[in-house]
Write a protein that holds these residues in place. Structure first.
Motif, PDB file in Angstrom:
ATOM      1  N   PHE A 228       0.394  -1.255   0.037  1.00 26.66           N
ATOM      2  CA  PHE A 228      -0.246  -0.170  -0.106  1.00 26.66           C
ATOM      3  C   PHE A 228       0.592   1.254  -0.102  1.00 26.66           C
ATOM      4  O   PHE A 228       0.530   1.941  -0.342  1.00 26.66           O
ATOM      5  N   GLU A 229       2.220   1.061  -0.395  1.00 20.65           N
ATOM      6  CA  GLU A 229       2.877   2.298  -0.156  1.00 20.65           C
ATOM      7  C   GLU A 229       3.191   2.791  -0.844  1.00 20.65           C
ATOM      8  O   GLU A 229       2.957   2.020  -2.138  1.00 20.65           O
ATOM      9  N   ARG A 230       3.475   4.920  -0.997  1.00 20.79           N
ATOM     10  CA  ARG A 230       3.708   4.991  -2.599  1.00 20.79           C
ATOM     11  C   ARG A 230       4.863   3.828  -3.479  1.00 20.79           C
ATOM     12  O   ARG A 230       6.088   4.078  -3.025  1.00 20.79           O
TER      13      ARG A 230
ATOM     14  N   VAL B 287      -8.567  -0.821   4.967  1.00 17.33           N
ATOM     15  CA  VAL B 287      -8.412  -2.297   3.203  1.00 17.33           C
ATOM     16  C   VAL B 287      -7.214  -2.722   4.285  1.00 17.33           C
ATOM     17  O   VAL B 287      -6.412  -2.296   4.756  1.00 17.33           O
ATOM     18  N   ARG B 288      -7.414  -4.125   3.741  1.00 15.86           N
ATOM     19  CA  ARG B 288      -6.580  -5.283   4.136  1.00 15.86           C
ATOM     20  C   ARG B 288      -5.902  -6.315   2.951  1.00 15.86           C
ATOM     21  O   ARG B 288      -7.025  -6.114   1.897  1.00 15.86           O
TER      22      ARG B 288
ATOM     23  N   PHE C 147      -8.254  -8.448  -1.998  1.00 15.65           N
ATOM     24  CA  PHE C 147      -8.534  -7.293  -0.912  1.00 15.65           C
ATOM     25  C   PHE C 147     -10.090  -6.685  -0.306  1.00 15.65           C
ATOM     26  O   PHE C 147     -11.162  -6.682  -0.638  1.00 15.65           O
TER      27      PHE C 147
ATOM     28  N   VAL D  98      -5.896   4.020  -3.128  1.00 14.50           N
ATOM     29  CA  VAL D  98      -6.979   2.890  -2.943  1.00 14.50           C
ATOM     30  C   VAL D  98      -6.812   3.644  -1.141  1.00 14.50           C
ATOM     31  O   VAL D  98      -7.566   3.495  -0.645  1.00 14.50           O
ATOM     32  N   SER D  99      -5.287   2.700  -0.495  1.00 11.18           N
ATOM     33  CA  SER D  99      -5.421   3.298   1.133  1.00 11.18           C
ATOM     34  C   SER D  99      -6.107   4.937   1.578  1.00 11.18           C
ATOM     35  O   SER D  99      -6.653   4.684   2.886  1.00 11.18           O
TER      36      SER D  99
ATOM     37  N   LEU E 113      -2.829   2.398  -5.754  1.00 10.30           N
ATOM     38  CA  LEU E 113      -2.923   1.001  -3.603  1.00 10.30           C
ATOM     39  C   LEU E 113      -3.006   1.903  -3.080  1.00 10.30           C
ATOM     40  O   LEU E 113      -3.702   2.261  -1.906  1.00 10.30           O
ATOM     41  N   ALA E 114      -1.998   2.940  -3.274  1.00 10.11           N
ATOM     42  CA  ALA E 114      -1.677   4.397  -2.557  1.00 10.11           C
ATOM     43  C   ALA E 114      -3.034   5.028  -2.202  1.00 10.11           C
ATOM     44  O   ALA E 114      -3.062   5.148  -1.378  1.00 10.11           O
TER      45      ALA E 114
ATOM     46  N   THR F 293      -9.603   4.925   1.579  1.00 18.75           N
ATOM     47  CA  THR F 293     -10.501   4.643   2.546  1.00 18.75           C
ATOM     48  C   THR F 293     -10.552   4.801   4.039  1.00 18.75           C
ATOM     49  O   THR F 293     -11.300   5.558   4.649  1.00 18.75           O
TER      50      THR F 293
END
Ligand SMILES: Nc1ncnc2c1ncn2[C@@H]1O[C@H](COP(=O)(O)OP(=O)(O)O)[C@@H](O)[C@H]1O
Ligand SMILES: [Mg+2]
Length: 505
Positions: free
Chosen positions: A437-439, A472-473, A483, A461-462, A458-459, A465
């Motif tokens: 989830f990191e950039r 989110v996990r 996800f 998304v996180s 995903l960054a 959220t």
């Protein structure tokens, strides 16, 4: 068990307990020393007095032995050997004995009615061990008690023993010991109570300083703008006292930390503002590049093949860069806590649209959608939530081979909704999973590179959220990657900016 052990070892004690325990122990020691010395002195002094009386009695014995003429006071009922006991002034309890050639021939103790009590055999044999030196000695005579005794030799060679009981001395010492113990116990109790009160009062400033430190420790200092206004109260910062010095130093430290946090926030804001500004500024030239490329491509004149290829590349790379710039701008805005819209979002509809879009983009995948019977509506930012779903579905499409089944599900449990995006692809690489989830975290497969991967999906998304107060996990293994997104149905508070200072266009 270990708690009990710790409570019994001084290391686990609080400072207060230690101080009170030390104070009580010292008081106990002082009381014990004072009591012992007092009782010893008393015993010595009383024994000295008894020795004086004994010396007087012994001299009376010697006088009474000297015949003839001076008639004993009560000659009648005393045995011949012990006539000296009848001399005037011999008190009750006085012991007399005569030893001839080391053997006790006569022995007796005067009782209150003037009769003689016979000492036991053991007592008699003990008397034989007494040195005939005219000095007082202490002997424990079985059945008679503790005695101070003087043995002296008569001119005719007999040994005469005169003794006075130590019992009154011992009784007095025991009585005084009882009184001393009672007084000492009261004193100890008083010392304990006073000590506990004084220590508690003295430690109060330290507790206040500790309370401030604890409150600061509980503040979330790791990110964002922090108002670090906690300080040790002014009364606990007097540098003349120990606690005051700690308090003053803590306040100084907190001042420095507050300054550092403000500086950090300023620089963070500056960087964010810079990214936002740069992204914003890049959009116009990018739009121009895309526009010109399109115009050239669609121009009526035929262009050579390699030029057409180059223009196509310019167009696709400009489109990719536009996506990247848009993602960066969105992240910068989310970081700055830009308020999100508060729409009534029909998640069922949103999912249907997103899955339909995905089906068009990835016709080779098998798309499945599981929706509850009734529509699920939440408050939130429709655009951003759509983007979240689009990112997840794009990942499920671009990071899995064609033909993979992707299942999208929606469920409502109480005040929360759960969205699941599950695919049967190869899974996220294990080393990437913790930071996925990191950039700019992305897998380096040729498939993802070809898919124009940026590592920001995903960054976003996180971040979206979290801005919706959700979580989110991801659970991933080869053959199953899921996800799970959880969102509150209602937003707890209006979606506010984290920091009013930051204005990002
Ligand atoms: N469904 C998935 N299956 C396998 N790998 C995935 C999946 N979703 C994400 N990943 C991995 O996580 C990385 C990060 O995803 P993301 O942040 O969306 O960036 P991007 O898709 O631009 O590479 C991807 O590069 C990919 O390696
Ligand atoms: Mg992606």
């Amino acid at each position: 068990m270990s708690g009990v052990k710790r409570a019994l070892t001084p290391n686990g004690w609080t400072l207060r307990t230690r101080l009170v325990a030390a104070l009580t122990a010292v008081s106990l020691l002082v009381c014990a020393v004072v009591a012992t010395v007092t009782l010893l002195a008393l015993h010595t002094s009383l024994t000295g007095q008894l020795d004086d009386q004994l010396a007087a009695a012994a001299s009376r014995t010697a006088t009474a032995e000297r015949p003839p003429g001076d008639a004993p006071h009560r000659p009648s009922d005393l045995p011949a050997g012990l006539r000296f006991l009848g001399a005037p002034g011999m008190g009750v309890g006085t012991l007399g004995a005569r030893l001839v050639d080391g053997t006790v021939t006569d022995a007796g103790v005067l009782d209150s009615s003037g009769d003689l009590l016979q000492p036991s055999f053991a007592a008699r044999s003990a008397l034989t061990r007494l040195p005939a030196d005219g000095q007082p000695h202490t002997l424990d005579l079985a059945g008679v008690g503790s005695y101070r005794l003087i043995a002296a030799r008569t001119p005719d060679g007999d040994v005469l023993v005169t003794g006075l009981s130590l019992e009154p001395v011992n009784r007095t010492v025991v009585q005084v010991a009882g009184v001393v113990a009672g007084v000492a116990a009261l004193g100890l109790l008083a010392a304990f109570l006073a000590g506990a009160t004084i220590v508690r009062r003295s430690l109060r400033p330290l507790n206040r300083v500790a309370a401030t430190a604890t409150r600061v420790a509980q503040l979330p200092l790791h990110q964002g703008e922090v108002a670090l206004s906690e300080r040790v109260p002014a009364i606990d910062t007097d540098p003349r006292t120990e606690v005051g010095r700690v308090g003053a130093a803590l306040n100084q430290l907190l001042g420095h930390v507050a300054d550092a946090l403000v500086a950090r926030h300023r620089s963070e804001t500056r960087v964010r503002q810079f990214v936002a500004d740069a992204s914003h500024e890049l959009r116009t030239p990018l739009a121009a590049i895309r526009g010109y490329a399109e115009v050239t491509r669609r121009g009526h004149e035929q262009v050579p093949g390699d030029v057409a290829y180059a223009i196509g590349r310019v167009e696709s790379e400009a489109a990719r860069m536009t996506t990247l710039v848009d993602d960066l701008l969105l992240l910068a805005r989310l970081d700055a806590g830009r308020p999100l819209a508060q729409d009534e979002v029909d998640l069922s509809c949103l999912l249907v649209d997103a899955v339909n879009d995905a089906r068009v983009a990835g016709p080779d995948h098998r798309w499945e959608l599981r929706l509850p019977a009734e529509a699920v509506v939440v408050t939130g930012d429709q655009h951003r939530l759509h983007q979240v779903l689009a990112n997840l579905l794009t990942n499920a499409r671009t990071h899995t081979p064609p033909g993979t089944r992707v299942t999208v599900s929606l469920a409502r449990t109480g005040r929360r909704v759960r969205i699941g995006v599950c695919d049967e692809g190869p899974g996220i690489p294990a080393e990437l999973l913790p930071v996925v989830f990191e950039r700019f975290a992305r897998g380096d497969t040729s498939r993802s590179r070809a898919a124009g991967s940026t590592g920001l999906g995903l960054a976003i998304v996180s971040a979206v959220t979290e801005a919706h107060h959700g979580q989110v996990r991801v659970d991933s293994a080869p053959g199953r990657t899921e996800f799970t997104l959880e969102l509150p149905v209602r937003q707890p508070r209006p979606l506010e900016p984290h920091s009013p200072l930051t204005a990002v266009r």
